[in-house]
Design a protein around this motif. Sequence first.
Motif, PDB file in Angstrom:
ATOM      1  N   ASP A 120      -5.242   3.932   5.566  1.00  0.00           N
ATOM      2  CA  ASP A 120      -6.101   2.769   5.338  1.00  0.00           C
ATOM      3  C   ASP A 120      -6.361   2.046   6.656  1.00  0.00           C
ATOM      4  O   ASP A 120      -5.525   2.073   7.564  1.00  0.00           O
ATOM      5  CB  ASP A 120      -5.417   1.777   4.375  1.00  0.00           C
ATOM      6  N   GLU A 152      -3.175   1.563   9.282  1.00  0.00           N
ATOM      7  CA  GLU A 152      -1.949   1.800   8.528  1.00  0.00           C
ATOM      8  C   GLU A 152      -1.588   3.280   8.523  1.00  0.00           C
ATOM      9  O   GLU A 152      -2.454   4.143   8.672  1.00  0.00           O
ATOM     10  CB  GLU A 152      -2.125   1.290   7.087  1.00  0.00           C
ATOM     11  N   LEU A 196      -2.544 -19.249   3.420  1.00  0.00           N
ATOM     12  CA  LEU A 196      -1.321 -18.849   4.101  1.00  0.00           C
ATOM     13  C   LEU A 196      -1.119 -19.733   5.301  1.00  0.00           C
ATOM     14  O   LEU A 196      -2.031 -19.837   6.128  1.00  0.00           O
ATOM     15  CB  LEU A 196      -1.460 -17.423   4.607  1.00  0.00           C
ATOM     16  N   ALA A 223     -14.817   1.101  -3.685  1.00  0.00           N
ATOM     17  CA  ALA A 223     -15.574   0.458  -2.612  1.00  0.00           C
ATOM     18  C   ALA A 223     -14.596  -0.344  -1.769  1.00  0.00           C
ATOM     19  O   ALA A 223     -13.556  -0.765  -2.285  1.00  0.00           O
ATOM     20  CB  ALA A 223     -16.607  -0.479  -3.218  1.00  0.00           C
ATOM     21  N   PRO A 224     -14.879  -0.537  -0.474  1.00  0.00           N
ATOM     22  CA  PRO A 224     -13.944  -1.305   0.366  1.00  0.00           C
ATOM     23  C   PRO A 224     -13.667  -2.681  -0.242  1.00  0.00           C
ATOM     24  O   PRO A 224     -14.536  -3.263  -0.881  1.00  0.00           O
ATOM     25  CB  PRO A 224     -14.692  -1.440   1.694  1.00  0.00           C
ATOM     26  N   LEU A 225     -12.455  -3.142  -0.013  1.00  0.00           N
ATOM     27  CA  LEU A 225     -12.043  -4.442  -0.525  1.00  0.00           C
ATOM     28  C   LEU A 225     -12.391  -5.497   0.524  1.00  0.00           C
ATOM     29  O   LEU A 225     -11.936  -5.420   1.657  1.00  0.00           O
ATOM     30  CB  LEU A 225     -10.539  -4.395  -0.778  1.00  0.00           C
ATOM     31  N   HIS A 284     -10.445 -14.427  -4.211  1.00  0.00           N
ATOM     32  CA  HIS A 284      -9.532 -15.381  -4.821  1.00  0.00           C
ATOM     33  C   HIS A 284      -9.201 -16.464  -3.801  1.00  0.00           C
ATOM     34  O   HIS A 284      -9.578 -16.359  -2.632  1.00  0.00           O
ATOM     35  CB  HIS A 284      -8.248 -14.685  -5.310  1.00  0.00           C
ATOM     36  N   SER A 290      -9.983   2.113   2.012  1.00  0.00           N
ATOM     37  CA  SER A 290      -8.849   2.869   1.471  1.00  0.00           C
ATOM     38  C   SER A 290      -9.335   3.987   0.569  1.00  0.00           C
ATOM     39  O   SER A 290     -10.326   3.832  -0.157  1.00  0.00           O
ATOM     40  CB  SER A 290      -7.949   1.924   0.671  1.00  0.00           C
ATOM     41  N   GLU A 306     -12.798  -9.817   6.050  1.00  0.00           N
ATOM     42  CA  GLU A 306     -11.776  -8.787   6.165  1.00  0.00           C
ATOM     43  C   GLU A 306     -12.120  -7.640   5.218  1.00  0.00           C
ATOM     44  O   GLU A 306     -12.392  -7.861   4.036  1.00  0.00           O
ATOM     45  CB  GLU A 306     -10.412  -9.394   5.804  1.00  0.00           C
ATOM     46  N   ASN A 342     -11.629  -1.735  -9.172  1.00  0.00           N
ATOM     47  CA  ASN A 342     -12.131  -1.164  -7.923  1.00  0.00           C
ATOM     48  C   ASN A 342     -11.323   0.077  -7.534  1.00  0.00           C
ATOM     49  O   ASN A 342     -11.641   0.771  -6.599  1.00  0.00           O
ATOM     50  CB  ASN A 342     -12.070  -2.243  -6.840  1.00  0.00           C
ATOM     51  N   ARG A 388     -10.914  -3.877   3.737  1.00  0.00           N
ATOM     52  CA  ARG A 388      -9.933  -2.780   3.680  1.00  0.00           C
ATOM     53  C   ARG A 388     -10.640  -1.507   3.254  1.00  0.00           C
ATOM     54  O   ARG A 388     -11.286  -1.464   2.209  1.00  0.00           O
ATOM     55  CB  ARG A 388      -8.810  -3.111   2.689  1.00  0.00           C
ATOM     56  N   ARG A 392       0.823  -1.204   0.000  1.00  0.00           N
ATOM     57  CA  ARG A 392       0.000   0.000   0.000  1.00  0.00           C
ATOM     58  C   ARG A 392       0.863   1.262   0.000  1.00  0.00           C
ATOM     59  O   ARG A 392       0.542   2.263  -0.626  1.00  0.00           O
ATOM     60  CB  ARG A 392      -0.908  -0.014   1.250  1.00  0.00           C
ATOM     61  N   LEU A 436     -12.687  -9.508   1.848  1.00  0.00           N
ATOM     62  CA  LEU A 436     -12.238 -10.890   1.700  1.00  0.00           C
ATOM     63  C   LEU A 436     -13.039 -11.772   2.663  1.00  0.00           C
ATOM     64  O   LEU A 436     -13.331 -11.369   3.779  1.00  0.00           O
ATOM     65  CB  LEU A 436     -10.761 -11.035   2.067  1.00  0.00           C
ATOM     66  N   GLU A 487      -6.432 -18.169  -1.714  1.00  0.00           N
ATOM     67  CA  GLU A 487      -5.044 -18.079  -1.262  1.00  0.00           C
ATOM     68  C   GLU A 487      -4.950 -18.663   0.136  1.00  0.00           C
ATOM     69  O   GLU A 487      -5.745 -18.299   1.019  1.00  0.00           O
ATOM     70  CB  GLU A 487      -4.570 -16.633  -1.278  1.00  0.00           C
TER      71      GLU A 487
END
Lengths: 771, 195
Positions: free
Chosen positions: B184, B180, B85, B57-59, B81, B52, B48, A539, B50, A149, B61, B83
Motif C-alpha cells: 500500500d 508500506e 489527532l 477505489a483509493p481511500l 469522518h 491499496s 490523503e 469500498n 491510500r 493494514r 481523506l 477525527e
Amino acid sequence: MKPARLAVIALWLLGLAACSAWLARNLSVDAELTVFLPPSTTPAQRLLVEQLRDGVASRLILVAIGDGSALELAGASKELARRLRQSGLFSFVNNGDPTAFSREREILSANRYLLSPAVDAKRFSTAALQAAIEENLELLASPAGPFVRHTLAADPTGELRQLAGLIAPQDGPSLQHGVWFTRDASRALLVAETRAAGFDVDAQKRAIAFMREAFAAALPGTGRLELSGPGVFASQMRDTIHAESWRLSLLASVLVILILTIAFRSFALVAACALPVVTGLLVGVTAVAMGFGTVHGITLAFGATLIGEAVDYPSYLFANAAPGEPLDATLSRMGHTLRLAVLTTLLGASAMAFSSFEGLAQLGMLTIAGVLAAGLTTTWVLPRLVAPRATERKLVAMNVPSLLPRLLKFVRWPAVALAAAALVFVVSRQERIWDDDLANLSPISESAKSLDRRLRNELGAPDVRYLVLARANDREAALERSESLAGWLGRAVAGGRIAGFEVPSAYLPSRRTQESRRSALPEVKTLAESLSAALKDSNFRQDAFAPFLESVARARSGPLLDTESLSGSLLGLKVSALLVENRDGWTAVAPLRGVQMPERLAAEAARADYEFLDLKEESNRLVNAYRNESLKFFALGLLGIAVFLALSLRSLARAARVLLPVLAAAVLDVALLLLMGRTLSLFNLVALLLVVGVGLNYALFFERPQEGVAERVRTRLSVTVCATTTLSVFGCLMLSQTPVLRSIGETVFFGCLLSVLFCAALSSPYARGRA
Amino acid sequence: MRAPARLLRIAGVLICWLPQLVAAQAVAPSELMRLLASAESSRATFVETRHSVLLKAPLVLHGTLAYRRPDRLEKHVLQPHDERLVLEGDRLTIDNRTRARKLTTSVAGSPAIAAMAEGIRATRAGDLAALERHFEIKVDGRREAWSMSLRPTSEQVSGYVSAIVVTGAGSRITRFEVQETSGDRVVTEIREEIR
C-alpha cells in the motif's frame, strides 16, 4: 595408661569417627522453608511459602543499565539479552524488544479465535461483519493504518488487537531504540527470570555472576549495571553474613583463646575446652540427620548458638579443680552441679523436641543430643585425656573475702526491686514487644531497597503483595474459575478499585471456553455468504478477506490450545506461574496492581467466594504463629526445669534461689532491649533460651554448697571465665552490620551480664551473709 | 577601460547568478532542518490518498494540518469522518467525533504510532535529533525542490513501513508518501501556509 582410660578415649574417638563417617555419606542440608511451617498452616500460607521460595516473583532479577548514550545503552541491553537467553540460566528475558516475541505473536495469531474473549456466534453475522469492516476502514485512515493494514485481510474482526496486551502490557516502560528505558531515559531496563528457584542462593549467585560477566562483555569499558530482586538480595545477604561471620568469629575466637589462656595458663587445657562442644555439634547434627532425614540450614545456625553453652562445661571442670587434684576427684565434688547444668538445658530443649513444628523439633533434638554429648565428653573423656597436673598452673583469682559479700548484700534488694520494675514494664508493654515484620531484620541496605522500589515502579512490575486466588480440584476447573475471576476483577478495574490484574485463563482459556468459542465459528460457506453481503456496499474488494475465511476454517477444525503448544514461550511461562498445583489442589493466582482499599476488596472477594491474599500480612501471621509456638515450649521447658530443680535440690527455696535470679535477668534483659527501642523477634527468643541456659549454670555453681574460701574462689574463677568468654563472643556479634546477628548479640550480651550479676547477688551464699 | 568593463560585466552576471549557483547544490540534511525550523507555525490543508489492493477505489481523506512550535501537531480529518489527532509533547490525543470516542495516550505507550507521528512532527519542526531516533535519513535535491527519505530503524515499525518520503520546497512541505511493506501507498498532498 590404664586400659579403662584407653577404652574410654578409644570409644569416644570411635564415636566421633562413626558420626563423621555417617554424616559424610548421609548429611543433606536443605533450605526447604516448609519444614519450618506450623502444621496448622492454612492453604494460603502454604501457597505463600511456595511462592516465596520458588514463585516467579522470587526468581525475577530487575536490571538497569546506565552511564552511556541512549544508543550505547540500547545496544548493551540487546546484547545482554542475547547472551542471557543463550546461557540457559534464564527461562525468560525481556528488555521490551518487540522483535523478541515473534514466537508469541505466532501463537497468538494461530490461536486468536480460541483466545479472544470477544469471540461468539454474533461476531460473524452480516451486521457485525459490516460494522467491523466499517471500523477497519476508519482505522486504516488513522495513524495506526500501516499496522492495522498488516493483519486486516486475515483478521477483519480485530481479534489480535484484543490480545495485544498479553505480550506487551499497555502500561509498560517506554521504548527507545527498540528497548525499555526509564522515564528519564537515563537507563535501559531489562527483566530476567532465573531457571533456578529463588531459595537456591548458590544458583542465584551463579546467575548474577553470569549476568555481570555478560554485561562487561556487552558494554566493555563504561556502563553501570544495577541489579535488584529477591535473588540479588539473598545473595547480597549471604555475602554480608559470610564476610561478617568470618571476621567476627575470628575476633571472638582470639578473645576466647586469650581469656582461657590467661585463666588456665595451659595450651593443653585451652585445646581441651574445644572438645566437648565439637563433639556435641557432631553428635547433635548426626542425631537430627538420622531422626529427620535432613538437617535444615536454620537448625544448624540456631543449633550452634544453643549448643554454645557447652563451651562452658570444661571451664567449670578445670576451674573447680583443686591444686594437684585429679579431675575425677573434682568431678566427685562438683559433678552433681555440672550434671544439673546439663540436665536443665536438656529439659529446656526437650519440650521443643516434641513440637509438631518440624523446625522446632529439629532444634530441640540437636540441643538435646549435642548438650548430652558435650556433657558426657566433659565428665568421661576430659578427665582421662587431661594430665592431672595440667590444672595446677591456672590463675588463682584474688580472694576478696569481705568486700564482695558485703557489696552483694547491699545490692540484693535493689536488684529484686529492679527486676520487679522490669517485670511491670515488660508486662505493660506486652502489646508492643514483638515485631513480626521480618523485613525489619533484613540486612538489605536502604539504598538497595529504594533501588528495588524504583525499578519495580519503572517496570510496572506487580506489587507482589496482593493476590486473589481461585481454587479448584483440577486444572480445568481452576481455569474455569479463573475465567469467572477475570470477569469479577474486570468489574473491579472498571470501578477503579484496582489498576490491573493478570489471570492464567487469559493465556490459556479452559477447554470449555475454547470449545464454545470454536463452536461459535460459522461454517466457511455461511461465513462467505455473510461476508459477501457485508461487503456489498463497501469500498473493500469482494476477495480482500480471503485469508480471513481460511483462518476461520482452520480454527474450526484445528485443535484446542494446551500447555504443550505454549511451552517455551512467554505465554507458557505466565500459565505455569499463575496456575499452581500443590497438595491443596489447583489454584489460579491473580496478582493485582494498584490496589485501593485492600480491606474492602478482601471482603468483596470473600463474598464472591474468592480468596484475597495479602502476602505481607500473611507472612507476618506465619512468623507470629511460629513465635507463639516457640514461646509456649519455652514456658513449658521453664516449668519442667523448675520442677526438676525442686526435686533434685530437694528444696523449693534452693530451686527458687537458682531459678529466680535467672528469670529476673531475662526479664530485665527484655526490658533493657525495649528501652533501647528494640522490638523482639523469633531470633531474640532463641537468644533468650541461651541466656537462661548459661544463667542457670551460673546460678547452680554459685548456689552450690561450697567448703572454704579456696573453693569459693574457684567457683568465682569458673563463673568469671565462662561469663567473660560468652560476653566476648556475643559482644563481637554486637559489632555486626547484620541486624539479625546484632540483635542476637545484644540479647545474649546483656542477658549474660545481668545473669552473672543477679546470680552473684541472689544465688550465692555470700550474698546471704553466710560467708 | 575595456578590459575592466568586461570584467565588471562578468562579475555582475556572476553576482546575479550566485544565489542560483548556491541553490543548485544538493541540500545537506542539517541545512534542510534549519530551513524547516524557521517556521514558527504553519497551517495547511491536505488530501490523503491510500492506494491499496484491498480497496475498489483509493481511500481519500480531506482535512487540515496545524503546527505550532515547539511540539504541537494537529491533524484534523474532516472528510469522510471527523477525527482530530493532537500530538503535543509526549501526549497523543485521538478524538473521533463521528464515533464519539476520545483516547489520550502517552507516546511511550504506543511507540510505533509515535514513530509515524514523529516522522511528520519532527520534519515540520526541523528536529534532526528526533528524526534520527526513529529513522535513517537521506536528503536529495535542491533547496527549492528537495526530497527526504526516512527509513524506520526500529523493527517495530520497519515490519510495516519501508519508508516515508517527504518532498518540499524551501521551508514548505508539499507531500508525504508512506510506503508500506504490504504494498500500500499513502500519499498526502499538502498546501501549506507558513508563519
